[in-house]
Design an enzyme around this catalytic site. Structure first.
Site, mmCIF file in Angstrom:
data_model
loop_
_atom_site.group_PDB
_atom_site.id
_atom_site.type_symbol
_atom_site.label_atom_id
_atom_site.label_comp_id
_atom_site.label_asym_id
_atom_site.label_seq_id
_atom_site.Cartn_x
_atom_site.Cartn_y
_atom_site.Cartn_z
ATOM 1 N N ASP A 32 55.605 92.068 -9.450
ATOM 2 C CA ASP A 32 55.076 92.789 -8.279
ATOM 3 C C ASP A 32 53.600 92.470 -8.070
ATOM 4 O OD1 ASP A 32 57.558 94.137 -7.968
ATOM 5 O OD2 ASP A 32 56.539 95.975 -7.329
ATOM 6 N N LYS A 91 52.548 92.303 -25.960
ATOM 7 C CA LYS A 91 51.543 93.290 -26.380
ATOM 8 C C LYS A 91 51.566 93.304 -27.911
ATOM 9 C CE LYS A 91 48.525 96.574 -25.557
ATOM 10 N NZ LYS A 91 47.198 96.312 -24.965
ATOM 11 N N ASP A 126 58.877 92.782 -14.884
ATOM 12 C CA ASP A 126 59.030 93.609 -13.687
ATOM 13 C C ASP A 126 57.663 93.911 -13.086
ATOM 14 O OD1 ASP A 126 60.325 95.385 -11.799
ATOM 15 O OD2 ASP A 126 59.512 97.033 -12.992
ATOM 16 N N ASP A 128 47.923 93.212 -20.763
ATOM 17 C CA ASP A 128 46.825 93.818 -19.992
ATOM 18 C C ASP A 128 45.880 92.727 -19.482
ATOM 19 O OD1 ASP A 128 46.143 93.367 -22.654
ATOM 20 O OD2 ASP A 128 45.114 95.287 -22.944
ATOM 21 N N TYR A 146 64.643 98.301 -21.069
ATOM 22 C CA TYR A 146 65.580 98.694 -20.009
ATOM 23 C C TYR A 146 66.941 99.082 -20.574
ATOM 24 C CZ TYR A 146 63.007 97.338 -15.764
ATOM 25 O OH TYR A 146 62.130 97.263 -14.723
HETATM 26 C C1 IPM Z 1 63.313 94.646 -9.754
HETATM 27 C C2 IPM Z 1 63.521 96.112 -9.535
HETATM 28 C C3 IPM Z 1 64.565 96.631 -10.513
HETATM 29 C C4 IPM Z 1 64.052 96.377 -11.920
HETATM 30 C C5 IPM Z 1 64.958 98.099 -10.305
HETATM 31 C C6 IPM Z 1 65.421 98.369 -8.907
HETATM 32 C C7 IPM Z 1 66.001 98.534 -11.301
HETATM 33 O O1 IPM Z 1 62.318 96.800 -9.638
HETATM 34 O O2 IPM Z 1 64.297 93.892 -9.690
HETATM 35 O O3 IPM Z 1 62.171 94.216 -9.971
HETATM 36 O O4 IPM Z 1 63.258 97.171 -12.443
HETATM 37 O O5 IPM Z 1 64.470 95.381 -12.511
HETATM 38 MN MN MN Z 2 60.560 95.467 -9.789
#
Ligand code: IPM
Ligand code: MN
Length: 365
Positions: A251, A190, A247, A223, A144
């Site tokens: 999710d 990884k 990240d 993975d 990042y």
């Molecule tokens: C998160 C979001 C952020 C990230 C974005 C909005 C920059 O996806 O906090 O998970 O990638 O960290």
């Molecule tokens: Mn995110």
């Protein structure tokens, strides 16, 4: 009665951000009333909203206010309106800049699926019931932020980099949490391909062995980890990982609980703790009173944990659980066409639950 005052910097941002921050604020106001806690709120422009009003996603006033505050709460940022912008002028750059400037290197993303709420999951309830994972994501390093970053006409470069010191400090956070929990850290990388991951693996192992001999550390390729999270999520306790993998995996992990709208997070280790719902700005439902406020409300609970006020944090968490248990769910948790509760109504249910629960306990005492 708690006699102390706290300043909270609210950053509503874009999309559903203002709606979920309003819900979180209502909960904080309730806390203030019930516990006699003086909470002072400031609201500042952030993300796309700040681009529109001030020409930058992180205005200096916003950053300074966050630095001065006892805690900052972000709603959400980004949306199609700002998608044409490049790199440093995007709403996302404001969030990355804020995290970096505050120095909040440790992002805690808990995903718990109690038996009683397993029916909300996207996966079969018997597979996920009892899952209790804490994702510890490194937040201000890795790909990042690595340099060089180039976007040319016929090629592009992003750089993944971690120093030993950066890996050491996030490993210490993960191991410390593991000691308070079930004593296990799964470090995800990884290392079969990436040099950064080989350094990560070596460093995490050394810190755990030298400083946290009681903690069991295992390593897993990212993975495989993605697959294991779906196949057998109960094997995980603390997940330790870098910025990008954290990240993505958080999710994925949200599907265990049922929706990204349920997941809170805390960004710690810097000047001011920053709290963020894990979800994005959901422009498709923005302004419709349809957003799930749970992630933002539970982020407030994490704020009170961080402030060492567990009785308040627990009251918020238990109240949210009770409201969900009673069958109240927002649109993200029902099939299309099924009835759901609106953001402001759900928030009211949580506030009422908090008040009556607080009074019940007060009477019992
Ligand atoms: C998160 C979001 C952020 C990230 C974005 C909005 C920059 O996806 O906090 O998970 O990638 O960290
Ligand atoms: Mn995110």
């Amino acid at each position: 009665m708690i006699s102390s005052s706290k300043t909270v910097c609210l950053l509503p941002g874009d999309g559903i951000g203002p709606e979920v921050v309003a819900a979180a604020k209502a909960v904080m106001v309730t806390v203030g009333d019930l516990f006699g806690l003086a909470l002072r709120f400031e609201e500042h422009a952030f993300g796309g909203d700040a681009i529109d009003r001030f020409g930058t996603p992180l205005p200096p006033e916003t950053l300074e206010a966050c630095k001065r505050a006892d805690g900052a709460l972000m709603g959400a940022i980004g949306g199609p309106k700002w998608d044409h912008l490049s790199g440093d002028s995007r709403p996302e750059a404001g969030l990355l800049g804020l995290r970096k400037e505050l120095g909040v290197f440790a992002n805690l993303r808990p995903v718990a699926v109690p038996e009683s709420l397993a029916h909300l999951s996207v996966l079969p309830p018997d597979k996920v019931a009892g899952t209790d994972v804490l994702v510890v994501r490194e937040l201000i390093g890795g790909i990042y932020f690595g340099k060089p970053r180039v976007l040319a006409a016929d090629y592009a470069i992003d750089t993944m980099t971690y120093t030993v010191q950066e890996i050491e400090r996030i490993t210490r956070v993960a191991c410390t949490w593991a000691m308070r929990r079930n004593g296990k850290v799964t470090s995800i990388d990884k290392a079969n391909v990436l040099a950064v991951s080989r350094l990560w693996r070596e460093t995490a192992s050394r810190i755990a062995k030298d400083e946290f001999p009681q903690v069991v550390v295992e390593h897993m390729y990212v993975d495989n980890a993605a697959m294991q999270l779906v196949l057998n999520p109960r094997q995980f306790d603390v997940i330790l990982t870098g910025n990008l993998f954290g990240d993505i995996l958080s999710d994925l992990a949200s599907t265990l609980a049922g929706s990204l709208g349920l997941l809170p997070s805390a960004c710690l280790g810097g000047i001011t703790p920053l709290f963020e719902p894990v979800h994005g700005s959901a422009p498709d439902i923005a302004g419709q009173n349809k957003a799930n406020p749970v992630a933002a409300i539970l982020s407030v609970a994490m704020m009170f944990h961080e402030w060492a006020m567990p009785e308040i944090a627990n009251l918020i968490e238990e109240s949210v659980s009770n409201v969900l248990l009673q069958g109240n769910v927002t649109a993200d948790l029902v099939l299309e066409g099924q009835p759901f509760i609106r953001t402001s109504d759900f928030t009211l249910l949580v506030v009422n639950e908090m008040t009556s629960k607080y009074n019940r306990v007060a009477i019992d005492v």
